[in-house]
Design a protein around this motif. Structure first.
Motif, mmCIF file in Angstrom:
data_model
loop_
_atom_site.group_PDB
_atom_site.id
_atom_site.type_symbol
_atom_site.label_atom_id
_atom_site.label_comp_id
_atom_site.label_asym_id
_atom_site.label_seq_id
_atom_site.Cartn_x
_atom_site.Cartn_y
_atom_site.Cartn_z
ATOM 1 N N HIS A 111 9.589 17.372 -6.289
ATOM 2 C CA HIS A 111 9.031 16.446 -7.312
ATOM 3 C C HIS A 111 8.010 16.878 -8.234
ATOM 4 C CE1 HIS A 111 9.541 13.599 -3.496
ATOM 5 N NE2 HIS A 111 10.885 13.911 -4.393
ATOM 6 N N ARG A 112 7.942 18.169 -8.398
ATOM 7 C CA ARG A 112 7.130 18.725 -9.470
ATOM 8 C C ARG A 112 7.635 18.711 -10.847
ATOM 9 N NH1 ARG A 112 5.292 24.193 -6.030
ATOM 10 N NH2 ARG A 112 4.260 23.088 -4.495
ATOM 11 N N PRO A 113 6.915 18.857 -11.915
ATOM 12 C CA PRO A 113 5.522 19.075 -11.787
ATOM 13 C C PRO A 113 4.525 17.717 -11.677
ATOM 14 C CG PRO A 113 6.014 18.807 -14.148
ATOM 15 C CD PRO A 113 7.444 18.765 -13.187
ATOM 16 N N GLY A 114 5.391 16.608 -11.416
ATOM 17 C CA GLY A 114 4.494 15.352 -11.219
ATOM 18 C C GLY A 114 4.187 14.906 -12.743
ATOM 19 N N ILE A 115 3.583 13.658 -12.791
ATOM 20 C CA ILE A 115 2.964 12.981 -14.021
ATOM 21 C C ILE A 115 1.391 13.082 -13.976
ATOM 22 C CG2 ILE A 115 2.848 10.981 -15.509
ATOM 23 C CD1 ILE A 115 5.787 12.430 -15.350
ATOM 24 N N PHE A 151 0.757 -1.188 -0.139
ATOM 25 C CA PHE A 151 -0.226 0.066 0.092
ATOM 26 C C PHE A 151 0.861 1.434 -0.002
ATOM 27 C CE2 PHE A 151 -4.011 -1.901 1.964
ATOM 28 C CZ PHE A 151 -4.386 -2.474 0.606
ATOM 29 N N GLU A 152 2.056 1.149 0.892
ATOM 30 C CA GLU A 152 3.124 2.345 0.864
ATOM 31 C C GLU A 152 3.213 2.534 -0.442
ATOM 32 O OE1 GLU A 152 5.610 1.178 3.674
ATOM 33 O OE2 GLU A 152 4.286 1.852 5.449
ATOM 34 N N ALA A 153 3.879 1.617 -1.330
ATOM 35 C CA ALA A 153 4.269 1.672 -2.480
ATOM 36 C C ALA A 153 3.244 2.197 -3.720
ATOM 37 C CB ALA A 153 4.718 0.122 -3.255
ATOM 38 N N LEU A 154 1.999 1.803 -3.468
ATOM 39 C CA LEU A 154 0.933 2.535 -4.021
ATOM 40 C C LEU A 154 0.835 4.136 -3.916
ATOM 41 C CD1 LEU A 154 -1.907 0.001 -3.706
ATOM 42 C CD2 LEU A 154 -0.867 0.533 -6.067
ATOM 43 N N ASP A 155 1.183 4.653 -2.729
ATOM 44 C CA ASP A 155 1.106 5.764 -2.383
ATOM 45 C C ASP A 155 2.126 6.705 -2.886
ATOM 46 O OD1 ASP A 155 -1.297 5.474 -1.261
ATOM 47 O OD2 ASP A 155 -0.697 5.441 1.092
ATOM 48 N N SER A 156 3.222 6.096 -3.749
ATOM 49 C CA SER A 156 4.115 6.872 -4.386
ATOM 50 C C SER A 156 3.358 8.109 -5.136
ATOM 51 C CB SER A 156 4.958 6.105 -4.941
ATOM 52 O OG SER A 156 4.291 5.483 -6.050
ATOM 53 N N ARG A 157 2.249 7.825 -5.737
ATOM 54 C CA ARG A 157 1.223 8.506 -6.602
ATOM 55 C C ARG A 157 0.958 9.717 -6.057
ATOM 56 N NH1 ARG A 157 1.713 3.432 -7.480
ATOM 57 N NH2 ARG A 157 1.406 2.593 -9.719
ATOM 58 N N SER A 173 10.231 1.767 3.765
ATOM 59 C CA SER A 173 9.732 0.568 3.411
ATOM 60 C C SER A 173 9.056 0.385 2.025
ATOM 61 C CB SER A 173 8.829 0.369 4.549
ATOM 62 O OG SER A 173 7.605 1.113 4.416
ATOM 63 N N ALA A 174 8.651 1.398 1.404
ATOM 64 C CA ALA A 174 7.921 1.065 0.303
ATOM 65 C C ALA A 174 8.890 0.945 -0.872
ATOM 66 C CB ALA A 174 7.155 2.433 -0.158
ATOM 67 N N GLN A 175 10.228 1.122 -0.928
ATOM 68 C CA GLN A 175 11.215 0.963 -1.828
ATOM 69 C C GLN A 175 10.931 1.770 -3.178
ATOM 70 O OE1 GLN A 175 11.757 -3.082 -2.186
ATOM 71 N NE2 GLN A 175 12.739 -3.503 -0.035
ATOM 72 N N CYS A 176 10.365 2.874 -3.052
ATOM 73 C CA CYS A 176 9.903 3.443 -4.180
ATOM 74 C C CYS A 176 10.847 4.964 -4.504
ATOM 75 C CB CYS A 176 8.540 4.200 -4.385
ATOM 76 S SG CYS A 176 7.125 2.924 -4.228
ATOM 77 N N ASP A 177 11.326 5.191 -5.698
ATOM 78 C CA ASP A 177 12.078 6.381 -6.042
ATOM 79 C C ASP A 177 11.323 7.198 -6.988
ATOM 80 O OD1 ASP A 177 14.088 7.810 -7.008
ATOM 81 O OD2 ASP A 177 15.302 6.354 -7.611
ATOM 82 N N PRO A 178 11.239 8.447 -6.364
ATOM 83 C CA PRO A 178 10.520 9.529 -7.292
ATOM 84 C C PRO A 178 11.099 9.445 -8.911
ATOM 85 C CG PRO A 178 11.228 10.486 -5.224
ATOM 86 C CD PRO A 178 12.118 9.159 -5.342
ATOM 87 N N PRO A 227 7.234 8.639 -10.305
ATOM 88 C CA PRO A 227 7.040 10.230 -9.665
ATOM 89 C C PRO A 227 5.562 10.109 -9.149
ATOM 90 C CG PRO A 227 6.815 9.924 -12.182
ATOM 91 C CD PRO A 227 7.382 8.465 -11.534
ATOM 92 N N PRO A 228 5.141 11.238 -8.548
ATOM 93 C CA PRO A 228 3.829 11.552 -7.974
ATOM 94 C C PRO A 228 2.876 11.988 -9.148
ATOM 95 C CG PRO A 228 5.170 13.395 -7.481
ATOM 96 C CD PRO A 228 6.163 12.411 -7.937
ATOM 97 N N ASP A 229 1.910 11.938 -8.865
ATOM 98 C CA ASP A 229 0.798 12.629 -9.666
ATOM 99 C C ASP A 229 0.983 14.196 -9.831
ATOM 100 O OD1 ASP A 229 -1.824 13.525 -10.894
ATOM 101 O OD2 ASP A 229 -2.215 11.440 -10.927
ATOM 102 N N ALA A 230 0.583 14.851 -11.013
ATOM 103 C CA ALA A 230 0.421 16.448 -10.786
ATOM 104 C C ALA A 230 -0.284 16.727 -9.882
ATOM 105 C CB ALA A 230 0.254 16.569 -12.309
#
Length: 463
Positions: A392-396, A260-266, A273-278, A282-285
């Protein structure tokens, strides 16, 4: 003495011109060897030119494969066009290929390939995700090598390339087909309505169906029971193309927290713990959550009947009563719903052609007030918009839209269990799946099935 001198003079006289003969023979050999080097260089350059042309043609054609006959026809056109833009034989001849030089297949190996001209229906095109281009053999006349005896006067070369999908835009989560709710729906899902993913399964409430992101081969699940699946969840990609009518491997035993934490990279959340890299996830815009409640930007600002829950009510599939553990659930049938049975509506999607004036009819008395056209999620400023962190802007845009496979869950789940793919749906994450929400789950709003059976994918050369 005089006799010996005459003998030596005769021998010397007979040797006149010998050096010239030796030099002449050596020159022929040297010219021949030089010519051989030049001709082999010519062959090598031409081979490279043909390979580059084959690579370009296969990549251009493979991008068009969409699981339908239209994609097959477009692939032929694009591959032929791309090949024609390339020249060979030291850029002196244009390369011409035809459909007879193109094959397609469900995998990249030669044994999977069939002539592209044999694909005449959508059914035959459904699983064709790889394209092979063969330039054919082209003869090259030698320049110098034929000076040497026994050296061929012509050389020939060719090239073959295969390209195909390898990283499909699919989040490694499966969601089950739902019963027909009595409305316009696609595999049981209604556009603009939110669903709790863990409730849509045959096991009972609280169970998620994850899919192995590296293998669709039944019984072969290299990732699904390990944390190695988290990077795939972060990026929203899997390593193969799920095909309607074929199977994916599901698993219902993953630890939900890190996934769930990996999903929240958006939503611009990156706990270790999520092991995600921006950089790769990347996050959503727009990272604004759309949840029930009374605050700027929340659903009560556009919904006349304040939602008291996040998603539509699920009921027991057999009795229409409350969902029970280890019993199949379904979305509450339309005929039994009241306005309070709906969760947050239209955060990012709506039924095709529907307007807010139709809410009372569509949602049993529910109404819309001050709905922000085109949708809250589409806003780029104001209460319905939140930008990610400056770094992290502008996001995707649309990173929160998850492409998820909709599968036939008539059989109970388990580890590495193959289930049939029925379609691929677009689902908007309305809110975070993990912290800071106390109700940790995945809530998604249905936006329709993908218009083609195959999702978009990254394309690469295989050989």
């Amino acid at each position: 003495m005089i006799k010996q001198q005459g003998l030596r003079a005769g021998i010397k006289s007979r040797q006149h011109g010998a050096v010239a003969i030796i030099v002449a023979i050596c020159l022929v050999a040297l010219v021949g060897l030089l010519g051989l080097v030049l001709d082999l260089g010519h062959l090598y350059v031409t081979k490279t030119e043909l390979q580059n042309a084959a690579d370009a043609a296969s990549l251009s054609g493979a991008k068009e494969l969409n699981g339908r006959l239209t994609g097959i026809n477009n692939a032929i056109s694009k591959a032929v066009e791309a090949a024609g833009r390339n020249k060979f034989n030291l850029q002196s001849q244009a390369l011409v290929i035809s459909s007879a030089d193109i094959r397609v297949g469900a995998c990249h190996t030669s044994g999977c390939m069939v002539p592209i001209t044999s694909i005449t229906t959508d059914a035959l095109a459904a699983n064709k995700t790889f394209l092979e281009v063969n330039t054919g053999r082209h003869n090259l006349g030698t320049w110098f090598a034929q000076v040497l005896p026994s050296i061929i006067s012509n050389m020939a070369t060719s090239a073959v390339a295969v390209a195909g999908k390898y990283a499909a835009d699919i989040t490694p989560i499966a969601i089950c087909q739902l019963a027909n709710p009595g409305t316009t729906n696609e595999l049981g899902y209604e556009r603009g309505v939110s669903y709790k993913v863990s409730a849509a399964n045959p096991i009972g409430p609280g169970t998620m169906y994850w899919i192995d992101p590296e293998s669709a081969t039944p019984g072969n699940c290299p990732v699904t029971n390990t944390n190695a699946g988290r990077p795939y969840v972060c990026a929203g990609k899997i390593g193969f193309t799920p095909v309607v009518g074929q199977t994916v491997n599901t698993n219902s035993g993953n630890s939900l927290g890190p996934f769930f934490e990996a999903l929240d990279s958006r939503f611009d959340m990156y706990p270790s713990s999520a092991q995600c890299d921006p950089a790769t996830a990347p996050p959503d815009a727009n990272i604004k959550e759309y949840v029930p409640g009374s605050a700027p930007g929340l659903a009560d600002q556009w919904m006349g009947t304040d939602p008291v829950q996040q998603s539509i009510t699920f009921v027991d599939s057999a009795t229409n009563g409350a969902c029970k553990p280890n019993k199949p659930c379904k979305a509450k049938p339309y005929s039994l719903r009241t306005a309070t049975d709906y969760g947050v509506l239209w955060a990012g999607n709506r039924p095709s052609g529907a307007t807010v004036a139709q809410w009372s009819t569509l949602y049993n008395g529910n109404t819309a007030t001050s709905y922000p056209e085109t949708s809250p999620y589409a806003q780029t400023s104001g209460d319905f918009f939140t930008a990610p962190a400056v770094a992290h802007r502008p996001g995707i845009p649309r990173r929160r839209v998850l492409n998820m496979v909709i599968v036939d869950c008539s059989a109970a789940g388990g580890n590495c269990r193959p289930v049939t793919v029925l379609g691929v749906g677009r689902f908007l994450m309305q809110r975070k799946a993990s912290l800071p929400n106390s109700d940790k789950d995945l809530y998604v709003e249905f936006g329709g099935l993908l218009p083609t059976p195959l999702p978009t994918s990254d394309i690469k050369l295989y050989r």
